[in-house]
Design a protein around this motif. Sequence first.
Motif, mmCIF file in Angstrom:
data_model
loop_
_atom_site.group_PDB
_atom_site.id
_atom_site.type_symbol
_atom_site.label_atom_id
_atom_site.label_comp_id
_atom_site.label_asym_id
_atom_site.label_seq_id
_atom_site.Cartn_x
_atom_site.Cartn_y
_atom_site.Cartn_z
ATOM 1 N N PRO A 85 20.881 11.276 71.977
ATOM 2 C CA PRO A 85 20.023 10.615 71.053
ATOM 3 C C PRO A 85 20.131 9.009 70.835
ATOM 4 C CG PRO A 85 21.540 12.405 70.175
ATOM 5 C CD PRO A 85 22.313 12.005 71.505
ATOM 6 N N VAL A 86 18.939 8.524 70.546
ATOM 7 C CA VAL A 86 18.993 7.136 70.425
ATOM 8 C C VAL A 86 19.046 6.640 68.880
ATOM 9 C CG1 VAL A 86 17.809 4.908 70.757
ATOM 10 C CG2 VAL A 86 17.972 6.671 72.495
ATOM 11 N N ILE A 87 19.995 5.656 68.483
ATOM 12 C CA ILE A 87 20.116 5.228 67.313
ATOM 13 C C ILE A 87 19.711 4.113 67.186
ATOM 14 C CG2 ILE A 87 21.457 4.760 65.246
ATOM 15 C CD1 ILE A 87 23.401 6.938 66.222
ATOM 16 N N ASP A 88 18.514 3.333 66.395
ATOM 17 C CA ASP A 88 17.923 2.170 66.434
ATOM 18 C C ASP A 88 18.174 1.601 64.941
ATOM 19 O OD1 ASP A 88 16.399 1.581 68.725
ATOM 20 O OD2 ASP A 88 15.722 3.273 68.293
ATOM 21 N N ILE A 89 19.079 0.458 64.988
ATOM 22 C CA ILE A 89 19.389 -0.169 63.761
ATOM 23 C C ILE A 89 18.843 -1.437 63.682
ATOM 24 C CG2 ILE A 89 21.558 -0.989 62.200
ATOM 25 C CD1 ILE A 89 23.285 0.812 64.393
ATOM 26 N N TYR A 90 17.815 -1.541 62.521
ATOM 27 C CA TYR A 90 17.142 -2.771 62.219
ATOM 28 C C TYR A 90 17.698 -3.337 61.181
ATOM 29 C CZ TYR A 90 13.590 -0.299 65.088
ATOM 30 O OH TYR A 90 12.890 0.199 66.055
ATOM 31 N N GLU A 91 18.465 -4.768 61.480
ATOM 32 C CA GLU A 91 19.440 -5.217 60.532
ATOM 33 C C GLU A 91 19.274 -6.595 60.495
ATOM 34 O OE1 GLU A 91 23.441 -4.298 61.749
ATOM 35 O OE2 GLU A 91 23.071 -5.511 63.601
ATOM 36 N N ASP A 92 19.544 -7.346 59.270
ATOM 37 C CA ASP A 92 19.454 -8.758 58.975
ATOM 38 C C ASP A 92 20.834 -9.242 58.514
ATOM 39 O OD1 ASP A 92 19.046 -11.317 57.706
ATOM 40 O OD2 ASP A 92 17.084 -10.778 57.326
ATOM 41 N N PHE A 93 21.330 -10.345 59.363
ATOM 42 C CA PHE A 93 22.686 -10.595 58.981
ATOM 43 C C PHE A 93 22.882 -11.344 57.451
ATOM 44 C CE2 PHE A 93 22.741 -11.144 63.665
ATOM 45 C CZ PHE A 93 23.718 -10.262 64.044
ATOM 46 N N GLN A 94 21.758 -11.781 57.132
ATOM 47 C CA GLN A 94 21.849 -12.305 55.584
ATOM 48 C C GLN A 94 21.426 -10.930 54.467
ATOM 49 O OE1 GLN A 94 22.350 -15.547 53.932
ATOM 50 N NE2 GLN A 94 22.821 -13.820 52.493
ATOM 51 N N CYS A 95 21.307 -9.884 55.003
ATOM 52 C CA CYS A 95 20.794 -8.813 54.067
ATOM 53 C C CYS A 95 22.181 -8.109 53.467
ATOM 54 C CB CYS A 95 20.060 -7.706 54.685
ATOM 55 S SG CYS A 95 19.881 -6.045 54.286
ATOM 56 N N PRO A 96 22.427 -8.266 52.289
ATOM 57 C CA PRO A 96 23.651 -7.461 51.440
ATOM 58 C C PRO A 96 23.702 -5.797 51.831
ATOM 59 C CG PRO A 96 22.546 -9.027 49.967
ATOM 60 C CD PRO A 96 21.686 -8.888 51.028
ATOM 61 N N PRO A 130 9.435 -16.610 53.976
ATOM 62 C CA PRO A 130 9.965 -18.134 53.775
ATOM 63 C C PRO A 130 10.050 -18.690 52.476
ATOM 64 C CG PRO A 130 8.051 -17.744 55.515
ATOM 65 C CD PRO A 130 8.332 -16.499 54.837
ATOM 66 N N GLN A 131 9.166 -18.023 51.526
ATOM 67 C CA GLN A 131 9.554 -18.609 50.075
ATOM 68 C C GLN A 131 10.613 -18.002 49.181
ATOM 69 O OE1 GLN A 131 7.180 -16.567 51.557
ATOM 70 N NE2 GLN A 131 6.415 -15.026 49.940
ATOM 71 N N MET A 132 11.282 -17.179 49.871
ATOM 72 C CA MET A 132 12.354 -16.494 48.960
ATOM 73 C C MET A 132 13.369 -17.351 48.867
ATOM 74 S SD MET A 132 14.218 -12.838 49.558
ATOM 75 C CE MET A 132 15.401 -12.193 48.292
ATOM 76 N N ASN A 133 13.884 -17.699 47.615
ATOM 77 C CA ASN A 133 14.796 -18.616 47.159
ATOM 78 C C ASN A 133 14.886 -19.993 47.815
ATOM 79 O OD1 ASN A 133 16.420 -16.475 45.750
ATOM 80 N ND2 ASN A 133 17.425 -15.742 47.586
ATOM 81 N N ARG A 134 13.518 -20.477 47.881
ATOM 82 C CA ARG A 134 13.124 -21.651 48.414
ATOM 83 C C ARG A 134 13.288 -22.026 49.841
ATOM 84 N NH1 ARG A 134 15.949 -22.466 43.973
ATOM 85 N NH2 ARG A 134 17.730 -23.555 45.148
ATOM 86 N N GLY A 135 13.407 -20.691 50.691
ATOM 87 C CA GLY A 135 13.786 -20.704 51.922
ATOM 88 C C GLY A 135 15.067 -20.567 52.372
ATOM 89 N N ILE A 136 15.768 -20.668 51.178
ATOM 90 C CA ILE A 136 17.671 -20.864 51.517
ATOM 91 C C ILE A 136 17.717 -19.508 52.442
ATOM 92 C CG2 ILE A 136 19.760 -20.592 50.433
ATOM 93 C CD1 ILE A 136 18.608 -22.429 48.313
ATOM 94 N N THR A 137 17.292 -18.111 51.575
ATOM 95 C CA THR A 137 17.936 -17.084 52.299
ATOM 96 C C THR A 137 17.181 -16.810 53.733
ATOM 97 O OG1 THR A 137 17.931 -15.990 50.074
ATOM 98 C CG2 THR A 137 17.931 -14.502 51.979
ATOM 99 N N ARG A 138 16.076 -17.222 53.827
ATOM 100 C CA ARG A 138 15.557 -16.942 55.374
ATOM 101 C C ARG A 138 16.117 -17.903 56.322
ATOM 102 N NH1 ARG A 138 10.766 -15.046 57.689
ATOM 103 N NH2 ARG A 138 9.923 -16.187 59.739
ATOM 104 N N GLY A 139 16.445 -19.107 55.782
ATOM 105 C CA GLY A 139 17.124 -20.309 56.561
ATOM 106 C C GLY A 139 18.379 -19.480 57.216
ATOM 107 N N ASN A 140 19.277 -18.989 56.182
ATOM 108 C CA ASN A 140 20.594 -18.495 56.592
ATOM 109 C C ASN A 140 20.291 -17.272 57.463
ATOM 110 O OD1 ASN A 140 21.814 -20.231 54.412
ATOM 111 N ND2 ASN A 140 21.992 -18.338 52.995
ATOM 112 N N SER A 141 19.553 -16.513 57.450
ATOM 113 C CA SER A 141 19.245 -15.298 58.190
ATOM 114 C C SER A 141 19.006 -15.886 59.749
ATOM 115 C CB SER A 141 18.162 -14.508 57.905
ATOM 116 O OG SER A 141 17.987 -13.482 58.599
ATOM 117 N N VAL A 142 17.900 -16.971 59.906
ATOM 118 C CA VAL A 142 17.390 -17.421 61.052
ATOM 119 C C VAL A 142 18.643 -18.069 61.776
ATOM 120 C CG1 VAL A 142 15.968 -18.972 62.137
ATOM 121 C CG2 VAL A 142 15.031 -17.443 60.358
#
Length: 254
Positions: A85-96, A130-142
């Motif tokens: 079977p194939v397990i696909d994991i969609y994840e964000d390094f900044q996502c708690p 992009p607008q979340m937490n003034r872009g801080i969260t997205r910036g961390n993630s990217v």
Amino acid sequence: MSKAQRQQSARDRIKAQRETEKKQEQRKRIATYISVGVVAAAAIGAGWLFAANQSQSEQASANLAPVTLQSDGTVAMGNAGVTAPVIDIYEDFQCPACKQLEETSGTTFKNLAAEGKAKVVYHPLTIFPPQMNRGITRGNSVRAGAAARCVTDGKQWMAYHDKLFANQPDETVEGFKTAELVELGKEAGVTAPDFATCVTSQKHADAYVAASDKTIAANSLSGTPTVKLNGKKMDQNTAFVPSELRQAVLDAAK
């Protein structure tokens, strides 16, 4: 003793007897409440213990299945010849919640791949607007996602992946700064000669964001983590419980 005195004495004895019986009944009720409380507490404790055992992480296997970095930015982990079977994991390094999934079920994903019971595919992406937490969260993630693309060895990528989640910053503060990302790479044993330059310049940031946006749209993702088993979204109550996760994958292989 007069008749009146005898009657009063009888009334006093009856009253005393009733008081005694009342106290005995109270003691019985108290004893019953205590017993029920003990049983209830034991049941609650057993329930928590059962839940804890159900969500307890597995012990890591001695070996890690081969890890292959793919041209589209995804990372596949599995033994040769294992295609399902194939397990696909969609994840964000900044996502708690992704960090929680990694802490709870990350070892199970690795073990299933090492045992030849599944092929696991990681899809790093940025789910935050992009607008979340003034872009801080997205910036961390990217920054983290782009840095992960600078790793050129599969086994080292997995070590870096784990380091990023273990050192995930709070969503409300600027974190995953490039200097920190370079240092985490050293700690993870990354040996790519241009790793520091690649991370500092954010060489892969644009490609990472483009791939992330494409993945989110193609899979209609509304949040992370999202785990799919043979293309079907897995219930969170299964993905976050190692024993349930393992059983679901074993069932899918039948």
